[in-house]
Scaffold this motif. Structure first.
Motif, PDB file in Angstrom:
ATOM      1  N   LEU A 275       0.833  -1.202   0.000  1.00  0.00           N
ATOM      2  CA  LEU A 275       0.000   0.000   0.000  1.00  0.00           C
ATOM      3  C   LEU A 275       0.875   1.262   0.000  1.00  0.00           C
ATOM      4  CD1 LEU A 275      -2.840   1.213   0.116  1.00  0.00           C
ATOM      5  CD2 LEU A 275      -2.783   0.984   2.611  1.00  0.00           C
ATOM      6  N   LEU A 276       1.983   1.227   0.725  1.00  0.00           N
ATOM      7  CA  LEU A 276       2.864   2.399   0.774  1.00  0.00           C
ATOM      8  C   LEU A 276       3.413   2.718  -0.621  1.00  0.00           C
ATOM      9  CD1 LEU A 276       4.468   4.606   2.198  1.00  0.00           C
ATOM     10  CD2 LEU A 276       6.200   2.905   2.789  1.00  0.00           C
ATOM     11  N   LYS A 277       3.824   1.670  -1.333  1.00  0.00           N
ATOM     12  CA  LYS A 277       4.350   1.916  -2.687  1.00  0.00           C
ATOM     13  C   LYS A 277       3.262   2.485  -3.592  1.00  0.00           C
ATOM     14  CE  LYS A 277       7.888  -1.526  -2.223  1.00  0.00           C
ATOM     15  NZ  LYS A 277       8.118  -2.962  -2.348  1.00  0.00           N
ATOM     16  N   GLU A 278       2.038   1.952  -3.443  1.00  0.00           N
ATOM     17  CA  GLU A 278       0.934   2.486  -4.256  1.00  0.00           C
ATOM     18  C   GLU A 278       0.659   3.949  -3.907  1.00  0.00           C
ATOM     19  OE1 GLU A 278      -1.501  -1.760  -4.577  1.00  0.00           O
ATOM     20  OE2 GLU A 278      -2.333  -0.096  -3.412  1.00  0.00           O
ATOM     21  N   MET A 279       0.698   4.225  -2.621  1.00  0.00           N
ATOM     22  CA  MET A 279       0.416   5.603  -2.184  1.00  0.00           C
ATOM     23  C   MET A 279       1.475   6.572  -2.708  1.00  0.00           C
ATOM     24  SD  MET A 279      -2.410   5.973  -0.456  1.00  0.00           S
ATOM     25  CE  MET A 279      -2.217   7.362   0.668  1.00  0.00           C
TER      26      MET A 279
END
Lengths: 277, 1006
Positions: B642-646
């Motif tokens: 999720l962090l990479k997507e964000m």
């Protein structure tokens, strides 16, 4: 003779680094005057009043028809005599960024191959669009040819400073043109990889973006004429007059001396003028 | 007059490149995934002069082409030159300007031409040809051409291989401007039925409502008015077209801010409040600032001038203004945005007796650049809007020599209908001039001569002010679009600053919306009158009618008043700088705005009626909280993924490709740059400059914008924007006691009507926004010194109307005592302790992560608690302490925590430092681990401190809510734990790739 070293910093028509260029000469003991090109053209003032000429960066005439071209034309056609006299008198000239472009397109840089010749104002090189096609502002690492006759770069090995241009790719028609300049040590300053050992960074083979920000042939960032008095470069040493302008100054332990690495270039010229008196 | 065509193309010898062609190829690939193959470019010049081709040919290399890198020829179409095009290109698209559109390369070329060919008049028009050598068959020619030009201002010719082979190629010709005949002023009868009055307003693009039309009609019924008019020799009973147009401009929403000045009946269905607000502006913006002005001595000039001025130190004052240029940017992204930035530069030049622009800020709101959904045929794709707007402000700012030091780009689907283009500029001026006058004050007297300086007046830019006060439709006029001319403006700026320092100026203002009618009209209030002669105004084209000359918004013009004794000196200076300056008016004290065209009086309006005659609007506002499905995140998400997507969300991702193309360092003053850290690619929080060369006193410039929160509460949106601007400023060590703000509201139409059935709600959003503005600014002692509003940001017609989310940009400028002691966002060294300053609450409503998961289809809604700032007074105290810790040199790393919360902020700090961190989020606030990671609670800043300074830091922060959360490490791992659970483990290089890749959009560079 006055003891002051008088610096003419041109402005007008879209030149826009005139204030900081004037300021850095003052910091190293010069006395700067920002002078509108037309005050020289109209004869109200004359270049002979000055010891040093600086053509600063900017977007003269919007860089339409090629960067520095129209300013170069004004210098070449409207100030021809004053400019030739200035060079013949052995007075230093610097062109930074747009000023470098103008000096190249005027033909003052690289100039005729023999130092004794009068400037013939014939264009031999050019600065063209960066390979990326983009104008960019980023810091680069520069290394200087220690054997260059350039009076501006004495005792400077390597500095960082920003480039801010869209047309900084230095080109000449043939390899021989480059070989001749290199043999004369007129390829004064080049883009180098910061991880290389100081003194060993200069290479002819094209460095990748962004180490070379524009794809200049032989990674050339700046050149001088055969006399070493006329110097031009794309990067902006005046934009690194203080350490607080360095992108990483918040990571450094700087102490009391905040002088930036770019200032020495201007100090060299002022001291050169003094040494000739 | 002869017409000669010169064409220039890059040489194709060893090592030479056709970069213009390469860029077209790369951008088509980046934006559309289409490889069109090799593209070559030709620049063309059409020269009208007394010189023939044989005279021009020998000098082509002296003017038009560079002998080292280009080939140029006169009257030889290069497309047919076998040396350059051995076989004819599959398709050539040639793009030139429509008649009357600003052609900057043409003007520059003509300047160069005149140096060598000085006899007689000459005119040059330019074009560019893109030759696609071998185009894939499936590419539609018209579509391809449409990506290369804007039909509103440009024309194109398509030349196929077949046409070239058969000798049937056609070439662009000089854009002929049809001659126009000046129309004598007409008399407009207003003694009409109400519906006729409305029709008159609508069809004339006057944007006046019935009450306003009636007020104007009634003015001409007044007996003393009629007598005065008879006396001066103008139609006694009815306005001339000049007067009606002048009133429409001066009374436009754009100029008079009628919604902010209106009387609002506000009902709150939640609290049963039922009140009347007499002017949001006076109540919530002006009064708080005036109250604060009683407590400090540094507010020099607020609200009444072109920008707000504060005393920076004993020698210098600084000012700032931000503007929007939304409607023009929607129609022509490049030209609209460029006129936006050069326009706000003129606001600075027109402040007091003239300030020097020293820094720009650019904040844009666009549709998603990767938008694949439907698009109304009259709108540009968001990626094209982004490229065009970016290019416009880049050229405008760079060519003017003004660094762009701060900004932002925000993405939301609703900005597809109307992009927001905010342009701000900071100015610097000496406190006093050589003659002792304070330079922030204008002081004209009757008899002073009024000059129009800079560009000429043309039909471009007629009705800009009234047009921007209407919603965008298919029929929006092309005359509202213009292209700026930064070099003409730069020359004018150089000249006027020299004139200021020579004490030659008594009053100045810019010509923006409303043209001369607004600029001279506003200045005439100082002396209570003026007399203008429109016949003296230099025109781009003969034949303009009086009203057109008066209201045209042609760019690059300033209006300047000069005492009669200084006439010669002023005109000599203009001549030196090659700037056109023409005396067009004289200040009087007659009480009248008196406009003549030659000897004929064409307008005669009392100054008081012109400026104070507009009737107050009365509007209805009603607040019912919008209902949203609550945001309930799934509990099985991998937070590292999720962090990479964000980090790749357009709202969070690095904008480095775009921002690096702005010169952010010209003038050699930029201390904290837009990108920081070891690779100079971590995010800078605020711009910090030291504008006096050699002196380390600084100026902080920052901004805040949070439109997502408007979906829940526009009041919370405003509070978040202000707090973000302040947080960013604190991160570089702003002087908390000397900072000022600018509020720039962009709203959808908030007036209830058939077109806008939800107007009451949109107005209630505006009410709540203003109330929060007052509450936070008072608590922060942060006076708003200037602002602007743009109130019709809608596209289309109900029910298919696209309205932007209510958006306020808050810009901040303030003092910084010593730039040698500042901080940047990148982690510096292994072993530094990481602290979170501030408290984390369960505030995920309308958060970036909520929108992300909703767009991904993981959740139903974005509803929930939106971030609030409940106790701004004690928040200010925390900021004061943290700023002091930075100014003391204890802290050199600080980063604002905003979109994407703690997780994103920490990741960005690792990216900037190219180092790892290990962090524990246990105990930092309420909610579960997901909430503490992603919540966007306000008032939070992350810092890191070297161990040797830690105790001092903790001591200085006493009383503030601070949390030791972790340590900077040498590894390349970013690890987040919640007590015993590891919830994020990510490689910093991978995070960097996610963050930097999303908005790169450069295509491949060989």
């Amino acid at each position: 003779m006055s003891l002051e070293v008088k610096v003419c910093v041109l402005f007008g028509f879209g030149i826009n680094c005139d204030r900081e260029t004037a300021a850095v000469f003052e910091m190293v003991g010069g006395v700067s005057e920002r002078l509108h090109v037309n005050r020289l053209v109209q004869g109200e003032r004359n270049l002979s009043e000055f010891d040093i000429l600086a053509v600063p960066g900017g977007f003269s005439f919007g860089d339409h028809l090629g960067s520095g071209r129209l300013l170069g034309n004004r210098l070449r056609f409207a100030l021809r005599d004053q400019l030739q006299q200035f060079v013949t008198d052995g007075k230093p000239i610097i062109g930074i960024c747009n000023g470098f472009q103008a000096l190249v397109k005027t033909g003052l840089l690289p100039g005729p191959s023999e130092a004794s010749l009068e400037p013939d104002l014939i264009q031999r090189a050019s600065l063209t669009l960066n390979n990326t096609g983009r104008y960019e502002d980023r810091w680069v690492t520069l290394e200087f040819d220690s054997q260059s006759p350039c009076i501006w770069t004495k005792n400077i090995q390597r500095i960082e400073c920003p480039v801010r241009h869209g047309e900084g790719r230095f080109v000449m028609p043939t390899a021989e043109d480059f070989n001749n300049l290199e043999a004369n040590h007129q390829l004064t300053v080049r883009y180098v990889d910061p991880v290389t050992t100081i003194g060993e960074g200069i290479q002819d083979e094209l460095l990748p973006f962004p180490i070379s920000p524009n794809g200049s042939m032989r990674n050339v960032a700046g050149i001088c004429d055969a006399t070493g008095l006329v110097f031009g470069l794309m990067p902006h040493p005046e934009a690194f007059y203080s350490m607080w302008l360095h992108p990483e100054h918040t990571s450094m332990d700087i102490g009391e001396d905040w002088e930036g690495e770019g200032l020495q270039i201007f100090r060299n010229a002022v001291e050169y003028v003094r040494s000739q008196r | 007059m002869q017409e000669v065509r010169v064409e220039v193309t890059p040489l194709q010898t060893d090592g030479m490149r056709d970069v213009l062609g390469d860029v077209v190829q790369r951008q088509l690939f980046a934006d559309h995934g289409i490889d069109v193959g090799k593209v070559r470019s030709i620049r063309g010049y059409l020269i009208r002069s007394s010189y023939s081709a044989s005279e021009i040919e020998p000098r082509v290399q002296d003017i038009f082409s560079d002998p080292i890198i280009e080939f140029g020829a006169a009257d030889t179409p290069l497309l047919e030159d076998k040396n350059f095009f051995p076989s004819p290109p599959a398709l050539t698209v040639t793009v030139g300007f429509k008649p009357g559109v600003t052609d900057n390369p043409g003007a520059a070329a003509n300047d160069g031409f005149k140096v060598l060919f000085p006899d007689g008049d000459s005119f040059i028009s330019t074009y560019v040809s893109y030759a696609f050598l071998q185009l894939p068959d499936d590419i539609d020619h018209d579509w391809l051409a449409s990506t290369l030009f804007n039909g509103l201002i440009e024309k194109s010719i398509l030349t196929t291989k077949e046409q070239l082979e058969s000798g049937n190629a056609t070439y662009l010709t000089y854009p002929e401007r049809p001659s126009i005949e000046r129309q004598a002023p007409s008399i407009i009868n207003l003694e009409l039925a109400d519906e006729e009055l409305i029709r008159l307003s609508t069809e004339g693009l006057l944007a006046l409502n019935l009450n306003e039309m009636q007020t104007i009609r009634d003015h001409y019924r007044d007996e003393p008015t009629r007598a005065a008019r008879t006396n001066i020799g103008i139609s006694p009973n009815a306005p001339t077209d000049v007067e009606l147009e002048c009133l429409a401009q001066t009374w436009s929403e754009h100029c008079k801010h009628k919604i902010f000045a209106s009387k609002i009946h506000h009902i709150d269905r939640e609290t049963n409040e039922d009140t009347v607000i007499d002017s949001l502006f006076k109540t919530h913006i002006m009064k708080p600032t005036h109250d604060m002005a009683k407590e400090v001595d540094w507010l020099l000039s607020v609200f009444h001038d072109n920008s707000g001025v504060i005393a920076w130190n004993d020698d210098w004052s600084i000012c700032m203004k931000a503007e929007t240029h939304n409607s023009p940017s929607a129609l022509d992204p490049y030209g609209g945005a460029m006129t936006g930035i050069v326009g706000v530069n003129r606001d600075i030049l027109g402040t007091g007796l003239g300030a020097r622009p020293i820094a720009n800020t650019d904040v844009f709101c666009f549709g998603p650049p990767n938008w694949t959904g439907e698009l109304p045929s009259t709108l540009f794709h968001p990626s094209r809007v982004l490229r065009g707007v970016h290019a416009g402000v880049r050229v405008g700012g760079n060519e003017s020599g003004i660094p762009t030091i701060n900004g932002s780009i925000v993405f939301d689907e609703r900005y597809i209908g109307k992009p927001l283009v905010y342009c701000g500029t900071v100015g610097l001026m000496p406190r006093r001039l050589a003659d002792g006058r304070e330079s922030h004050e204008k002081n004209p007297i009757p008899g002073d001569l009024v000059y129009m300086v800079g560009g000429r007046v043309g039909s471009d830019g007629i009705h800009g002010a009234t047009f921007s006060s209407l919603e965008l439709t298919d029929e929006s006029p092309s005359s509202a679009v213009q292209i700026g001319d930064p070099i003409t403006q730069k020359k004018m700026m150089d000249m006027l600053l020299e004139a200021r320092d020579a004490c030659l100026i008594t009053c100045t203002t810019d010509n923006g919306a409303g043209g001369l009618s607004s600029s001279i009209g506003e200045m005439a209030e100082y002396t209570n009158g003026c007399e203008i002669d429109l016949g003296k105004v230099p025109l781009k084209q003969e034949g303009l009618s009086s009203w057109e000359i008066l209201v045209s918004e042609s760019q690059e013009r300033m209006t300047v008043a000069v005492a009669p004794k200084d006439k010669d000196a002023f005109e000599a200076l203009a001549q030196l700088h090659e700037v056109e300056a023409t005396q067009v008016a004289t200040f009087t004290n007659t009480g009248y705005f008196h406009v003549k065209h030659g000897e004929e009086t064409v307008a005669y309006l009392p100054i008081t009626f012109l400026h104070d005659g507009v009737p107050q609007l009365e509007l209805e506002s009603e607040w019912t909280p919008p209902q949203h499905v609550a945001f309930t995140p799934p509990n099985d998400l991998d937070q590292s993924i999720l962090l990479k997507e964000m980090l790749a969300r357009p709202n969070i991702a690095s904008k480095e490709t775009w921002v690096r193309q702005y010169d952010h360092e010209v003038i050699a003053q930029t201390v904290v740059k837009p990108f920081v850290g070891v690779e100079r690619d971590g995010p800078g929080d605020a711009g910090l400059i030291a504008p006096i060369h050699g002196n380390s006193q600084g100026i902080v410039v920052s901004c805040g914008i949070a439109p997502r929160y408007s979906d829940i509460d526009a009041g919370a949106m405003v509070a978040a924007s202000i707090d973000e601007a302040v947080r960013n400023a604190v991160c570089v060590g702003v002087d908390i006691d000397k900072m000022a703000g600018l509020d720039n509201f962009c709203w959808p139409d908030p007036i209830e009507s058939e077109k806008t059935p939800d107007g009451k709600f949109k107005l209630a959003q505006l009410v709540r926004a203003n109330r929060e503005l007052e509450r936070i600014c008072r608590a922060y002692h942060l006076p708003c010194v200037s602002g602007k509003d743009s109130m019709k940001n809608d596209y289309g017609v109900w029910p298919n109307k696209i309205s932007i989310p209510p958006t306020m940009l808050f810009s901040l400028f303030g003092n910084q005592p010593d730039v040698r002691k500042t901080a940047t966002s990148n982690f510096k060294h292994h072993g530094e302790r990481i602290y979170l300053v501030g408290t984390t609450f369960d505030e995920l409503g309308a958060s970036e992560v909520a929108f992300h998961l909703k767009e991904r289809g993981d959740v139903e809604g974005i509803g929930g608690q939106v971030p609030l700032l409940e106790d701004p007074k004690s928040q200010l105290d925390v900021y004061r302490k943290l700023s002091a810790a930075i100014q003391n040199g204890l802290i050199r790393t600080a980063h604002d925590c905003s979109e994407g919360g703690l997780a994103v902020a920490l990741a960005e700090m690792c990216i900037g430092g190219r180092c790892g961190a290990i962090v524990d989020i246990d105990g930092i606030g309420g909610g579960d681990a997901f909430t503490r990671l992603w919540s966007e609670s306000l008032g939070r800043i992350i810092i890191s401190v070297e161990a040797q300074h830690e105790l001092d830091f903790v001591e200085i922060m006493e009383g503030a809510d601070i949390h030791l959360i972790g340590m900077v490490t040498e590894s390349s791992e970013f690890t987040v734990e919640d007590g015993y659970d590891t919830i994020i483990q990510a490689d910093v290089d991978e995070l960097t790739t996610s963050w930097k890749g999303a908005l790169d959009m450069t295509g491949v560079v060989e």
